[in-house]
Design a protein around this motif. Sequence first.
Motif, short mmCIF file in Angstrom:
data_model
loop_
_atom_site.label_atom_id
_atom_site.label_comp_id
_atom_site.label_asym_id
_atom_site.label_seq_id
_atom_site.Cartn_x
_atom_site.Cartn_y
_atom_site.Cartn_z
N ALA A 96 -2.98 0.78 8.07
CA ALA A 96 -3.34 1.98 8.54
C ALA A 96 -2.41 3.15 8.08
O ALA A 96 -2.76 4.30 7.92
N TYR A 97 -1.32 3.03 8.02
CA TYR A 97 -0.06 4.19 7.71
C TYR A 97 -0.13 4.22 6.35
O TYR A 97 0.45 5.30 5.65
N LYS A 98 -0.67 3.24 5.41
CA LYS A 98 -0.75 3.56 4.24
C LYS A 98 -1.73 4.77 3.67
O LYS A 98 -1.55 5.29 2.56
N CYS A 99 -2.76 4.90 4.61
CA CYS A 99 -3.61 5.98 4.43
C CYS A 99 -2.84 7.55 4.61
O CYS A 99 -3.63 8.51 4.22
N LYS A 100 -1.86 7.53 5.11
CA LYS A 100 -1.13 8.80 5.59
C LYS A 100 -0.16 9.26 4.37
O LYS A 100 0.29 10.21 4.60
N VAL A 101 0.17 8.32 3.72
CA VAL A 101 1.01 8.73 2.66
C VAL A 101 0.60 8.96 1.24
O VAL A 101 -0.78 8.74 1.07
N GLU A 102 0.99 9.89 0.46
CA GLU A 102 0.42 10.29 -0.86
C GLU A 102 -0.15 9.04 -1.80
O GLU A 102 0.84 8.02 -1.78
N ARG A 103 -0.98 9.24 -2.50
CA ARG A 103 -1.42 8.17 -3.38
C ARG A 103 -0.27 8.20 -4.62
O ARG A 103 -0.15 9.32 -5.18
N GLY A 104 -0.11 6.97 -4.96
CA GLY A 104 1.04 6.89 -6.22
C GLY A 104 2.40 7.17 -5.72
O GLY A 104 3.17 7.30 -6.78
N SER A 105 2.58 7.55 -4.54
CA SER A 105 4.15 7.68 -4.25
C SER A 105 4.68 6.31 -4.02
O SER A 105 4.32 5.51 -4.08
N ALA A 106 6.08 6.68 -3.97
CA ALA A 106 7.20 5.41 -3.75
C ALA A 106 6.75 4.96 -2.66
O ALA A 106 6.87 3.64 -2.30
N GLU A 107 6.46 5.68 -1.71
CA GLU A 107 5.97 5.03 0.01
C GLU A 107 4.73 4.15 -0.16
O GLU A 107 4.77 2.92 0.51
N GLU A 108 3.70 4.60 -1.04
CA GLU A 108 2.54 3.60 -1.06
C GLU A 108 3.00 2.48 -1.84
O GLU A 108 2.38 1.26 -1.57
N GLU A 109 3.62 2.51 -2.94
CA GLU A 109 4.18 1.27 -3.78
C GLU A 109 4.92 0.27 -2.80
O GLU A 109 4.86 -0.91 -2.97
N LYS A 110 5.96 0.70 -1.98
CA LYS A 110 6.48 -0.10 -0.96
C LYS A 110 5.60 -0.58 -0.07
O LYS A 110 5.88 -1.86 0.22
N ILE A 111 4.57 0.14 0.29
CA ILE A 111 3.69 -0.75 1.23
C ILE A 111 2.93 -1.73 0.74
O ILE A 111 2.58 -2.77 1.25
N ASN A 112 2.35 -1.53 -0.58
CA ASN A 112 1.81 -2.40 -1.39
C ASN A 112 2.54 -3.97 -1.59
O ASN A 112 2.21 -4.86 -1.49
N SER A 113 3.80 -3.44 -1.64
CA SER A 113 4.81 -4.59 -2.18
C SER A 113 4.91 -5.29 -0.90
O SER A 113 4.96 -6.74 -0.97
N ILE A 114 4.89 -4.91 0.24
CA ILE A 114 5.20 -5.67 1.50
C ILE A 114 3.83 -6.47 1.92
O ILE A 114 4.10 -7.60 2.24
N LEU A 115 2.77 -6.05 1.59
CA LEU A 115 1.52 -6.37 2.06
C LEU A 115 1.20 -7.61 0.98
O LEU A 115 0.51 -8.47 1.37
N ASN A 116 1.60 -7.39 -0.37
CA ASN A 116 1.35 -8.51 -1.26
C ASN A 116 2.31 -9.83 -0.90
O ASN A 116 2.22 -10.70 -1.57
N ASN A 117 3.43 -9.46 -0.41
CA ASN A 117 4.40 -10.57 -0.25
C ASN A 117 4.05 -11.29 0.95
O ASN A 117 4.44 -11.09 2.15
#
Length: 490
Positions: free
Chosen positions: A469-490
Amino acid sequence: MSRARADEEEYWHSSKFRAFTFDDEDDELSQLKESKRAVNSLRDIVDDDDDDLERVSWSGEPVGSISWSIKETASSSTSSLEGRDSSLQKGSSSYAAFPKQVSSYSLSSLFKGRNKLPSFQCLSDALSDMGVKNYAPELRRPKAEYKDYSSDWSPKDTVRRMKRGKVCSLERFRSLQDKLVLLDEAVAGHDGNVITAVLIFLKRTLRREILFRELEVRQVALCHLIHFLKETGEQKLLLDLLRFLDRTEEVALSQYREHLNIQDVEKRREFLKGCIGLPFSAEDTSHIQDHYTLLERQIIIEANDRHLETAGQSEIFRKYPRKASILNMPLVTTLFYSCFYHYTEAEGTFSSPTNLKKTFKVAFCLQIPDKQYVLTALAARAKLRAWDDVDALFTTKNWLGYTKKKAPIGFHRVVEILQRNNAPVQVLQEYVRLVEDVETRLNLATKYKCHDVVIETYRDLKDRIQLTAYKCKVERGSAEEEKINSILNN
């Protein structure tokens, strides 16, 4: 028969009186009324100009004197009686009932020599004016209305009337016994204004020794008088009263309070130095000593900083000019001033914050606890954006040499102070991570947009739903979104 009727009609038509008609605008009644209005208007104009002129009658007496007025009144009454008798003897076919004429002289005419009552020209004038104007002199008010100013009231009645807001003279209470009874009645009435009024009267009419002796056994009245003297600033009388009552501590405090009226700093310092020896309690003695020490320290700092600011030898004074003097400021304000302008100075100088902290560390009244020192220093250094000093303020070492951050005020308060001083996000995130309570940490991180802290907290909690849910609150393509994707994929 016709002859008699003709004579009768001729008699009526030849009479000097004419019949009244509404269409006749030039009748005698209208002329008389018009004349009367003209005379009254002239009288109003000329009336005020004759006040300064002295008029004399044919007998040689000034017009307006009392003897002249009495003679004129008597003569007018006699002539009116004679005229009435002669008219009654002559007889007439019909009589008109005239109202009885009032006296033509008022009280003012006896002194102004002027008849204020206009002469009536006809019956209609008399009837119209008699009901409107009243020429009787004003009567004196009844004696009962002057009871408010009577001097025969008892103390109880006097207090009762004073409570009702009536005018009462207290001067009639001359003896000491009457004055004390009056005071006791005022106290029994439970009205502070009345008690104060009676005390002012006693203070003015009794000797101090007698007043103090009687008030000593009347505590309610004594408290009222002490409060009144403090409010009015009668310091000498207050000190005499407190000395008589053997209240030494109150005498000392009253004398100490006089320093507020001393504007010169050097004179105030000397006055405080003299107050140290007064018979204070242990707590108050410590307070006076600290006050004197603080003012002495402020005088030294103020003189040195004024010289540095004038000479332009200090960069911080050029960049941040002083807005006010430090003299007579509280201890916390002095500490903030030292943390702002003299934070890096050695401990041996008077203006050093550490020196101030140690000087007032053991004070009974004025002291700087650790929490107060950290809060003040943090506010001062954050205002200057000196983040290294802020970091050093919370860094401690243990006996093994390891460093850790510790805040006696709680890191959540540190974050709030830093945010008010517009600290960058990197600095805020460092201290938000140190907040122990998870919910508080998430609220602060979300409020101040510390995305890394929020992501790391949800990761540690293994809360995949909140992280998604917090992924929708950060900017697309930002470092925070990449960090969230990395955590979700692991």
